[in-house]
Structures are given as structure tokens and as C-alpha cells.
Design an enzyme around this catalytic site. Structure first.
Site, PDB file in Angstrom:
ATOM      1  N   CYS A  70       0.872  -1.174   0.000  1.00  0.00           N
ATOM      2  CA  CYS A  70       0.000   0.000   0.000  1.00  0.00           C
ATOM      3  C   CYS A  70       0.908   1.223   0.000  1.00  0.00           C
ATOM      4  CB  CYS A  70      -0.870   0.031   1.253  1.00  0.00           C
ATOM      5  SG  CYS A  70      -1.915  -1.415   1.426  1.00  0.00           S
ATOM      6  N   ARG A 105       1.946   1.077  -5.918  1.00  0.00           N
ATOM      7  CA  ARG A 105       2.095   0.146  -4.793  1.00  0.00           C
ATOM      8  C   ARG A 105       0.816  -0.598  -4.455  1.00  0.00           C
ATOM      9  NH1 ARG A 105       6.595   1.239  -1.719  1.00  0.00           N
ATOM     10  NH2 ARG A 105       5.630   0.264   0.076  1.00  0.00           N
ATOM     11  N   TRP A 149      -3.746  -1.972  -1.426  1.00  0.00           N
ATOM     12  CA  TRP A 149      -3.784  -3.297  -2.072  1.00  0.00           C
ATOM     13  C   TRP A 149      -4.335  -4.227  -0.998  1.00  0.00           C
ATOM     14  CZ3 TRP A 149      -1.666  -8.218  -1.382  1.00  0.00           C
ATOM     15  CH2 TRP A 149      -1.722  -9.062  -2.504  1.00  0.00           C
ATOM     16  N   ASN A 187       0.349   0.370   6.050  1.00  0.00           N
ATOM     17  CA  ASN A 187       0.907  -0.485   5.008  1.00  0.00           C
ATOM     18  C   ASN A 187       1.545  -1.674   5.712  1.00  0.00           C
ATOM     19  OD1 ASN A 187       2.251  -1.610   2.793  1.00  0.00           O
ATOM     20  ND2 ASN A 187       4.013  -0.256   3.040  1.00  0.00           N
ATOM     21  N   GLY A 188       1.130  -2.898   5.325  1.00  0.00           N
ATOM     22  CA  GLY A 188       1.706  -4.083   5.955  1.00  0.00           C
ATOM     23  C   GLY A 188       0.604  -5.058   6.313  1.00  0.00           C
ATOM     24  N   GLU A 220      10.511 -15.712 -18.147  1.00  0.00           N
ATOM     25  CA  GLU A 220      10.284 -14.298 -17.863  1.00  0.00           C
ATOM     26  C   GLU A 220       9.335 -13.686 -18.905  1.00  0.00           C
ATOM     27  OE1 GLU A 220      10.534 -12.344 -15.568  1.00  0.00           O
ATOM     28  OE2 GLU A 220      10.590 -10.330 -16.394  1.00  0.00           O
ATOM     29  N   LYS A 223       5.765 -11.855 -18.121  1.00  0.00           N
ATOM     30  CA  LYS A 223       5.501 -10.464 -18.532  1.00  0.00           C
ATOM     31  C   LYS A 223       4.183 -10.394 -19.293  1.00  0.00           C
ATOM     32  CE  LYS A 223       7.685  -8.566 -16.944  1.00  0.00           C
ATOM     33  NZ  LYS A 223       8.702  -8.316 -15.986  1.00  0.00           N
ATOM     34  N   GLU A 281       1.133 -10.971 -16.871  1.00  0.00           N
ATOM     35  CA  GLU A 281       0.811  -9.968 -15.857  1.00  0.00           C
ATOM     36  C   GLU A 281       0.220  -8.697 -16.431  1.00  0.00           C
ATOM     37  OE1 GLU A 281       5.208  -8.441 -14.638  1.00  0.00           O
ATOM     38  OE2 GLU A 281       3.750  -8.141 -13.067  1.00  0.00           O
ATOM     39  N   HIS A 340       6.562 -34.022 -24.033  1.00  0.00           N
ATOM     40  CA  HIS A 340       6.253 -34.958 -22.943  1.00  0.00           C
ATOM     41  C   HIS A 340       4.876 -34.691 -22.346  1.00  0.00           C
ATOM     42  CE1 HIS A 340      10.164 -36.815 -23.147  1.00  0.00           C
ATOM     43  NE2 HIS A 340      10.690 -35.598 -23.241  1.00  0.00           N
ATOM     44  N   LYS A 376       3.270  -3.157  -7.127  1.00  0.00           N
ATOM     45  CA  LYS A 376       4.700  -3.185  -7.457  1.00  0.00           C
ATOM     46  C   LYS A 376       5.520  -3.886  -6.386  1.00  0.00           C
ATOM     47  CE  LYS A 376       8.386  -1.713  -9.781  1.00  0.00           C
ATOM     48  NZ  LYS A 376       8.675  -2.464 -11.002  1.00  0.00           N
TER      49      LYS A 376
HETATM   50  O1  M6R Z   1      10.782  -5.931  -5.810  1.00  0.00           O
HETATM   51  P1  M6R Z   1      11.116  -7.340  -6.164  1.00  0.00           P
HETATM   52  O2  M6R Z   1      12.137  -7.428  -7.254  1.00  0.00           O
HETATM   53  O3  M6R Z   1      11.503  -8.177  -4.995  1.00  0.00           O
HETATM   54  O4  M6R Z   1       9.771  -7.943  -6.744  1.00  0.00           O
HETATM   55  C1  M6R Z   1       9.663  -9.305  -7.042  1.00  0.00           C
HETATM   56  C2  M6R Z   1       8.437  -9.593  -7.855  1.00  0.00           C
HETATM   57  O5  M6R Z   1       7.286  -9.248  -7.150  1.00  0.00           O
HETATM   58  C3  M6R Z   1       8.453  -8.834  -9.193  1.00  0.00           C
HETATM   59  O6  M6R Z   1       9.600  -9.108  -9.936  1.00  0.00           O
HETATM   60  C4  M6R Z   1       7.211  -9.204 -10.033  1.00  0.00           C
HETATM   61  O7  M6R Z   1       7.269 -10.529 -10.431  1.00  0.00           O
HETATM   62  C5  M6R Z   1       7.126  -8.243 -11.218  1.00  0.00           C
HETATM   63  N1  M6R Z   1       5.896  -7.531 -11.163  1.00  0.00           N
HETATM   64  C6  M6R Z   1       7.205  -8.910 -12.526  1.00  0.00           C
HETATM   65  O8  M6R Z   1       7.200  -7.973 -13.554  1.00  0.00           O
END
Ligand code: M6R
Length: 597
Positions: free
Chosen positions: A2, A27, A75, A99-100, A469, A473, A476, A492, A592
Site C-alpha cells: 500500500c 504500490r 492493495w 501499510n503491511g 520471464e 511479462k 501480468e 512430454h 509493485k
Molecule cells: O521488488 P522485487 O524485485 O523483490 O519484486 C519481485 C516480484 O514481485 C516482481 O519481480 C514481479 O514478479 C514483477 N511484477 C514482474 O514484472
């Protein structure tokens, strides 16, 4: 998870707070709220939805003029994203944003209910408001200190006490919070980037520390309530570092910044004879490495693992940080742990790192955000120099992580005398710029993928972690289902999902694996799948019947070709999401920085 913003000064608090929330919205963005302390007491406004909705609400229902206030963008953890659950929460004279996550929430809630307290929301935050109200006898710092002793979990709190109308209060444990020093005004934010339009002078609160924000200054206290003195830090970047500028999305801007992020990261460690001189042990002392991260950071570790094993011949394990504690990991003398994180606040990564510390092995943090929790926890910190990253989908920070881990592998390999050739690090930024120039071709591929119910990414060897990766991407930000497979593994079982028109994005950057991968591409095409090939220009001839369309990637990068390949997949995902009209920078259900386990 948050975002918190607080203000005390001579300007109109509501508009300053809204500006802060817009900058922190990455966030968490499922509900938002603001509270101000005016001559007539506390007034709050909350909405389900984005900061934009809060701003619209405040236009039709303005709050009274005030120079003191706190704000929050959420969030959801406890309770759905509704107005009732949105922060701030109020109990008696206390107003709080949080936040937390509270781990002993259920027990505390039962206790409050048994004492006759009626809770209006389903949030853990409201429990904090009630506990503070009960503990409060006129001294806010004393009440915060007492309640902090009862809270388990992580929390950054911004607080108003109705009978202290010219103050904002704050405390942090486990979640980030920074105070910012203005001229006749004070600020509070979850993240330094939100302070930059107002001030470059800031102090991150340490674990358990509390703060009082007045107009004419900020007082800091340790967890026992004793005053502490600390010189403010000065942010080096300007406010433009966190502006979109002419770009339609932060992600577009950040993808264009990838070559610079990698260039700056490499330059930071390439002084003198050896990279990381004085920061890493001699590679001959390292018997084994454990790499820890979540999401894309974990995928960066997979790329790093390969270079560490192939170049430096150091056995390297990669763990999803959220699983690390549950595998009772074998950690022995000579094992080093490296935790990788853009934000440095990812709860699972921090927890994994703490376990390594408890087990007594040396720890290294690879982190982008200076002053983050990870950077204070790790024994040694290596910063990626990607600059602020705002889009939820990581691009330039992921690239900087891979580059840094590659450089670490290179350094250890030199120490151990097991790397015959030089790795082409200096050519990497330029190779990434060449990928930037292929944006039009990536957009065409993105358009092709837009709307497809399933997309596959396949590759062998070093290309496979890049596929993982690329698939993340795409998922998400476009919400398309995508899967990454080692090209040879598809047959397989999963090949059963291929049929006419299913897109298969295939990577070939390693000439040695070309022919085997080509066979897999033909297997896909034989089932009617459409193969979109991304191929290094040094890979040699690929038969025309192995693919439907082709994008050429820069060659000559060896193991480092993972980075240009990842850059192309980032652009493809970005364009697919744009064609589908997605909210690219703030995809649904995400945030984020994931500060809950
Ligand atoms: O801040 P961090 O690098 O620890 O975050 C880890 C993941 O939450 C972050 O890489 C997430 O998978 C991304 N949104 C992917 O694009």
C-alpha cells in the site's frame, strides 16, 4: 503493498496528498482515502477504486481547508476493496493509515470485541486504530510505543490524533516509511520517489522508529521513545526521474531506459582490476551459491545461475523465496546466499534472507532501491543502478539484475581461473539499443498475440529462463494465459495443447542448440501451431519451414544474449497489452512491491 503519504505545512493538504497518492499508486490501487485535520476536527474521504476516483469524489465533496493530513492507496489483504475497508480508519481521537499486515490480527480483534469495541471494517488496520485509542492518554508517542509492543507482523503507520491538530505521527516496523524535510513543511511517504517533487532531503525510518512531523521540523524517536538525531540523506535524482514525460506508459519509458540501466550498473562495478573489489569474497572461497528472489527477480537468478555454473563452475541453487523456508534448505560452510530484489521490500525475499542469516551463512543483497529493508539486512549490498522503476511490470530493473549477476559470475570465474575468454559486457548496452530499434517489429508480434487464449514460449539452455520471464511479462500485463517450456520438454505432454493457430514464441540465441530447437519448432508446426521465431543473428541458418515469422536479435553476445532476448519479449508483451487496451502500468490484482508473505 500500500502507499502512505502524509503532509504538514502551509499548503492545502488535500491536493498535496492526492499528488503523493498518484505517485505511490503503483504500490496498490484498489481503493484510496484521505483524512485531514482542520479547525473542526478530522474529516475523511474514501472510495473503492483508483486515486482518480478519490480526486473526482473530492471535487464534488470537498474537505474543509487544512494543512495537515494523511492519505493511503490500498492493495487489499484483509477485506475486499470497498469504501468501508478503505483507509484511513478512525477510532475515537485516532485516525490511521497502514501499510503491511498484522499476523496476530484475529486474536487482537477478539480481544477488542470482548471489551465491547465494535469494528466497522474487515481490516487489520482498524484493530490498530482501536488499540491506539484505548492506549492513548494524551501522549501519542507513548501510545504508539505501547501498541507497537502488541503488534506482530509488519506495519508502517501514519497517524493523526484529533487533540494534536498540528502534528502527523508515524511509526514503522518491517514496512518502509520515510520522512521528507521541506521549507516550513514536512512530508511522509512509503517511497522516496513520492517525496522528490517536494524535497530531496529525507530520512528513512529505521525498524521500530517513530516520528512527529511538525511544520517547522521533524522529531525522531527510537522504539523505546527516546529522541534520536540523524542527518537527512539527499536524493540524487530529480523529480523528472519519476515522471512519464512524453511516454504513454512508465513501462514504455522504462524499457527505453534499459540500456542505460545496464550501462550504469556495469560501470558501477567495473572500476580497477576486478569488479566488486572489496565487496565480494575471492571466488575460490565460495563453495556454493544460493540465489533467492520472487517473480522476475527469481527469473533473473535463473539467468545468473547459468553464468555462475558455466563460467565460474560454482554449484548454484535458485529458490523461489516464498518456498525457501519450507524446504529446510541445506546450508553449509562455504555457501553464500544472494537475495535479489528491485524494491528490497519483498516480504518473502526478506524472510528467506533472514533464515540464511540465522543459519550463519554470509549474505549479499542485489537491490535497486537504496535504503530499502533488504539493503539494511544483507551483510553486503550490491546496488543495481536502474533508477526508479514505477511500472508494476519490471523491465529495466530485471535487466540490471541479470547484468549484475553476470558480472558476479565473471568475477568469480576470473578468481577461480576458469574463464578462458572475455565476456562482451561492454557491448551489452549497444545490443540492447538495437533491440529498442526493433520496437515496430515487436509491436507486430504483440498485435498477433493480443487476444489469443494461449501463448507458448519455448527455448533451450539459456533461452529457457528468458522464456519463463517472457511468459510472466505477457501474463501480468495482458492477462493472456501463457506458458514457458524447455523446447525439448513440450513433447512430454504439453504438446497436446497445440493446434491450428496457437502461437509459439521460440527463442534461439545459442548456435550449439539451434538444430535441436529447430526440430522442436517443426514438431509444433506439424500440429498447426504458428511459430514466431526470435533468433540471434549469429545462430546460422534456420530452415524456412521451421517458423512462420522471424525477428533477428543482436548476435555475438554469448551467454549475455539472454538480455537482448528478454528486452524483445518485454516489448512484445507491452504491445500485446496495449492492443488489448489493458492498464499496462497498473495491471489488475497486482502491486509493485509485495510486502506481505
Ligand atoms: O521488488 P522485487 O524485485 O523483490 O519484486 C519481485 C516480484 O514481485 C516482481 O519481480 C514481479 O514478479 C514483477 N511484477 C514482474 O514484472
Amino acid at each position: 503493498m500500500c502507499g502512505i503519504f502524509g503532509y504538514n505545512g502551509g499548503k492545502e493538504a488535500s491536493s498535496i496528498l492526492l499528488g503523493g497518492l498518484y505517485r505511490l499508486e503503483y504500490r496498490g490501487y484498489d481503493s484510496a482515502g484521505v483524512a485531514i485535520l482542520s479547525e473542526t476536527g478530522v474529516h475523511r474521504s474514501r472510495v473503492a477504486g483508483r486515486v482518480e476516483a478519490l480526486e473526482a469524489h473530492l471535487k464534488t465533496h470537498p474537505l474543509p481547508p487544512a494543512g495537515v493530513g494523511i492519505a493511503h492507496t490500498r492493495w487489499a489483504t484483509h477485506g475486499a476493496p470497498t469504501e468501508r475497508n478503505a483507509h484511513p480508519h478512525v477510532s475515537g481521537r485516532v485516525t490511521v493509515v497502514h501499510n503491511g499486515i498484522l499476523e496476530n490480527y484475529d486474536r487482537l480483534k477478539q480481544e477488542l470485541e470482548a471489551a465491547g469495541r465494535v469494528l466497522e471494517s474487515e481490516t487489520d488496520t482498524e484493530v490498530i486504530a482501536h488499540l491506539l485509542d484505548l492506549a492513548y492518554t494524551g501522549d501519542p508517542i507513548d501510545a504508539i510505543r505501547q501498541v507497537s509492543e502488541r503488534l506482530q507482523g509488519s506495519y508502517a503507520l501514519a497517524l493523526l490524533f484529533a487533540d494534536h491538530p498540528d502534528r502527523v505521527y508515524a511509526v514503522r516496523v518491517g514496512s518502509p516509511l520515510l520522512v521528507g524535510y521541506g521549507d516550513g513543511e514536512s512530508f511522509l511517504a512509503s517511497d522516496r520517489t513520492a517525496l522528490l517533487p517536494h524535497t530531496r532531503r529525507y530520512t528513512p525510518l529505521g525498524e521500530g522508529e517513530m516520528a512527529i512531523l511538525a511544520r517547522d521540523g521533524i522529531s525522531l524517536f527510537d522504539r523505546a521513545g527516546q529522541p534520536i538525531q540523524r542527518e537527512p540523506l539527499i536524493a540524487t535524482e530529480g523529480a523528472d526521474a519519476v515522471e512519464k514525460g512524453p511516454y504513454p506508459h512508465f513501462m514504455a519509458k522504462e524499457m527505453d531506459e534499459l540500456p542505460t540501466a545496464v550501462r550504469q550498473t556495469l560501470a558501477a562495478y567495473l572500476h580497477g582490476a576486478r569488479p566488486f573489489e572489496g565487496q565480494l569474497p575471492d571466488g575460490r572461497q565460495v563453495k556454493e551459491l544460493v540465489l533467492l528472489g520472487c517473480g522476475s527477480a527469481m527469473h533473473a537468478c535463473l539467468c545468473g545461475q547459468r553464468m555462475l555454473e558455466r563460467w565460474a563452475r560454482i554449484p548454484t541453487r535458485v529458490y523461489v523465496a516464498s518456498e525457501f523456508r519450507y524446504c529446510d534448505p541445506l546450508l553449509s560452510e562455504g555457501t553464500w546466499a544472494v537475495a535479489v530484489s528491485q524494491s528490497g521490500e519483498t516480504a518473502d525475499t526478506l524472510a528467506a534472507l533472514r533464515l540464511c542469516k540465522e543459519r550463519g551463512i554470509p549474505t549479499v543483497g542485489v537491490v535497486n532501491v537504496a535504503t530499502s529493508s533488504l539493503s539494511t539486512l544483507a551483510d553486503q549490498v550490491l546496488y543495481t543502478r536502474a533508477g526508479p522503476e514505477i511500472a508494476v511490470a519490471t523491465t529495466k530493473a530485471y535487466g540490471a539484475q541479470v547484468a549484475l549477476l553476470g558480472l558476479m559470475a565473471y568475477r568469480f570465474a576470473r578468481d577461480r581461473g576458469c574463464l578462458a575468454e572475455d565476456a562482451p559486457f561492454s557491448a551489452l548496452p549497444e545490443a540492447l539499443e538495437q533491440v529498442t530499434a526493433t520496437d515496430g517489429a515487436c509491436a507486430e508480434i504483440g498485435q498477433r498475440l493480443a487476444g489469443c487464449p494461449n501463448v507458448f514460449f519455448i527455448g533451450r539452455g539459456r533461452d529457457y529462463p528468458v522464456c519463463v520471464e517472457g511468459a510472466l511479462k505477457l501474463k501480468e500485463i495482458s492477462y493472456l494465459h501463457s506458458e514457458a517450456y524447455a523446447a525439448g520438454e513440450l513433447k512430454h505432454g504439453t504438446i497436446a495443447l497445440l493446434h491450428s493457430g496457437v502461437p509459439v514464441v521460440a527463442l534461439i540465441t545459442d548456435p550449439c542448440l539451434r538444430d535441436k530447437t529447430v526440430s522442436n519448432l517443426k514438431e509444433c508446426r506439424a500440429r498447426g501451431a504458428e511459430v514466431i521465431l526470435l533468433c540471434g543473428e549469429d545462430v546460422g541458418e534456420v530452415p524456412a519451414d521451421a517458423y512462420d515469422s522471424r525477428l533477428t536479435l543482436p548476435g555475438g553476445m554469448g551467454e549475455l544474449s539472454v538480455l537482448p532476448a528478454a528486452a524483445a519479449l518485454q516489448r512484445i508483451a507491452y504491445h500485446a497489452a496495449c492492443y488489448m487496451g489493458r492498464d499496462v502500468d497498473k495491471p489488475r490484482n497486482l502491486a509493485k512491491s509485495v510486502t506481505v508473505e
